[in-house]
Enzyme design. Structure first.
Site, PDB file in Angstrom:
ATOM      1  N   ASP A 103      -9.343  -0.282  15.038  1.00 43.34           N
ATOM      2  CA  ASP A 103     -10.379  -0.440  14.016  1.00 43.34           C
ATOM      3  C   ASP A 103     -11.704   0.228  14.355  1.00 43.34           C
ATOM      4  O   ASP A 103     -12.769  -0.240  13.962  1.00 43.34           O
ATOM      5  CB  ASP A 103     -10.611  -1.933  13.718  1.00 43.34           C
ATOM      6  N   ASN A 105       0.843  -1.213   0.000  1.00 42.46           N
ATOM      7  CA  ASN A 105       0.000   0.000   0.000  1.00 42.46           C
ATOM      8  C   ASN A 105       0.869   1.251   0.000  1.00 42.46           C
ATOM      9  O   ASN A 105       0.564   2.222  -0.694  1.00 42.46           O
ATOM     10  CB  ASN A 105      -0.931   0.006   1.205  1.00 42.46           C
ATOM     11  N   HIS A 125      -8.374  -1.023   6.460  1.00 45.02           N
ATOM     12  CA  HIS A 125      -8.614  -2.341   7.048  1.00 45.02           C
ATOM     13  C   HIS A 125      -9.150  -3.262   5.952  1.00 45.02           C
ATOM     14  O   HIS A 125     -10.021  -2.865   5.176  1.00 45.02           O
ATOM     15  CB  HIS A 125      -9.647  -2.208   8.180  1.00 45.02           C
ATOM     16  N   GLU A 174      -7.499  -2.176  -2.237  1.00 44.41           N
ATOM     17  CA  GLU A 174      -6.706  -1.249  -1.405  1.00 44.41           C
ATOM     18  C   GLU A 174      -5.828  -0.363  -2.277  1.00 44.41           C
ATOM     19  O   GLU A 174      -5.798   0.864  -2.110  1.00 44.41           O
ATOM     20  CB  GLU A 174      -5.826  -2.049  -0.432  1.00 44.41           C
ATOM     21  N   LEU A 202      -0.701   0.097  18.037  1.00 46.43           N
ATOM     22  CA  LEU A 202      -1.747   1.099  18.287  1.00 46.43           C
ATOM     23  C   LEU A 202      -1.109   2.493  18.400  1.00 46.43           C
ATOM     24  O   LEU A 202      -0.095   2.659  19.086  1.00 46.43           O
ATOM     25  CB  LEU A 202      -2.451   0.730  19.592  1.00 46.43           C
ATOM     26  N   ILE A 203      -1.696   3.454  17.717  1.00 49.57           N
ATOM     27  CA  ILE A 203      -1.185   4.832  17.839  1.00 49.57           C
ATOM     28  C   ILE A 203      -1.579   5.372  19.223  1.00 49.57           C
ATOM     29  O   ILE A 203      -2.744   5.313  19.609  1.00 49.57           O
ATOM     30  CB  ILE A 203      -1.783   5.728  16.724  1.00 49.57           C
TER      31      ILE A 203
HETATM   32  C1  GRF Z   1      -3.254  -4.309   4.263  1.00 55.28           C
HETATM   33  O1  GRF Z   1      -4.014  -5.431   3.933  1.00 55.28           O
HETATM   34  C2  GRF Z   1      -4.064  -3.373   5.096  1.00 55.28           C
HETATM   35  O2  GRF Z   1      -5.432  -3.512   4.921  1.00 55.28           O
HETATM   36  C3  GRF Z   1      -3.723  -3.745   6.498  1.00 55.28           C
HETATM   37  O3  GRF Z   1      -2.394  -4.166   6.448  1.00 55.28           O
HETATM   38  C4  GRF Z   1      -2.085  -4.654   5.166  1.00 55.28           C
HETATM   39  C5  GRF Z   1      -0.804  -4.039   4.727  1.00 55.28           C
HETATM   40  O4  GRF Z   1      -0.314  -4.645   3.566  1.00 55.28           O
HETATM   41  N1  GRF Z   1      -3.983  -2.666   7.396  1.00 55.28           N
HETATM   42  P1  GRF Z   1       0.926  -4.029   2.792  1.00 55.28           P
HETATM   43  O5  GRF Z   1       2.137  -4.047   3.746  1.00 55.28           O
HETATM   44  O6  GRF Z   1       0.576  -2.667   2.372  1.00 55.28           O
HETATM   45  O7  GRF Z   1       1.115  -4.960   1.635  1.00 55.28           O
END
Ligand code: GRF
Length: 195
Positions: free
Chosen positions: A145, A14, A104, A174, A87-88
């Site tokens: 979450d 991501n 998420h 994502e 957790l932040i």
């Molecule tokens: C993603 O699936 C996101 O939804 C979750 O953590 C994962 C991170 O994946 N919060 P990446 O490291 O970006 O591949």
């Protein structure tokens, strides 16, 4: 220029999608990667892209103001959590309230909370025989979450999906939507809209 700080702990796909999307963007810059693990794939990606990395320990995050102070010094406009596993702490949440988003890999409020990350989430979705899953982008608060939902996108869960195939579908969503939603949040004159 508005500046994003991305927090990631893992492989950073991501993070990569965000970096790629905002490369040469006129208004938004990925300023820094914050990471708790020197071995994370995200760190290698940041180095390759020439993005500064702040590595920090639990003590730096929870026992001191080190991370908070760096965020303030850098005048970060939006904190983006992308697979960040800790957790932040409240001291950062309260200084950046409404300006910290998380992604998420399921449709919150279902399949969220402590321990619900990675493949665990998809295992649960499949064993609950859900017909749909997807992604949730939400503002964070002091608990895992929760916080106001900014955006959701949905995919079908078919009879022959496994946790691994579902994970792939969700990852595609994502990568497609997280950068665009971030752009929209920052375009709203620094006022994060949750509708
Ligand atoms: C993603 O699936 C996101 O939804 C979750 O953590 C994962 C991170 O994946 N919060 P990446 O490291 O970006 O591949």
């Amino acid at each position: 220029m508005k500046e994003i700080a991305v927090f990631a702990s893992g492989s950073g796909t991501n993070f990569q999608a965000i970096v790629d999307y905002f490369r040469n963007h006129k208004m938004i810059k990925v300023g820094t990667l914050f990471c708790n693990s020197p071995d994370a794939g995200a760190v290698r990606r940041a180095e390759k892209a020439g993005i500064p990395v702040v590595l920090f320990t639990k003590e730096d995050l929870y026992g001191s103001n080190k991370v908070l102070n760096i965020l303030l010094e850098k005048r970060i406009d939006l904190i983006v959590l992308a697979g960040f596993m800790w957790l932040i702490p409240p001291k950062i949440v309260s200084r950046f309230r409404g300006r910290i988003v998380n992604i998420h890999p399921a449709l919150l409020p279902k399949f969220g909370g402590k321990g619900m990350y990675g493949i665990n989430v998809h295992n649960e979705v499949i064993s609950n025989r859900e017909k749909v899953s997807g992604i949730t982008i939400h503002c964070i608060d002091e608990e895992y979450d929760r916080g106001e939902i900014v955006f959701q996108a949905i995919c079908d869960v078919s009879e022959d999906d496994t946790p691994a195939t579902l994970a792939e579908k969700v990852k595609d969503l994502e990568h497609r939507y997280y950068p665009v939603v971030i752009e929209k949040l920052l375009a709203d004159d620094n006022h994060v809209q949750f509708s």
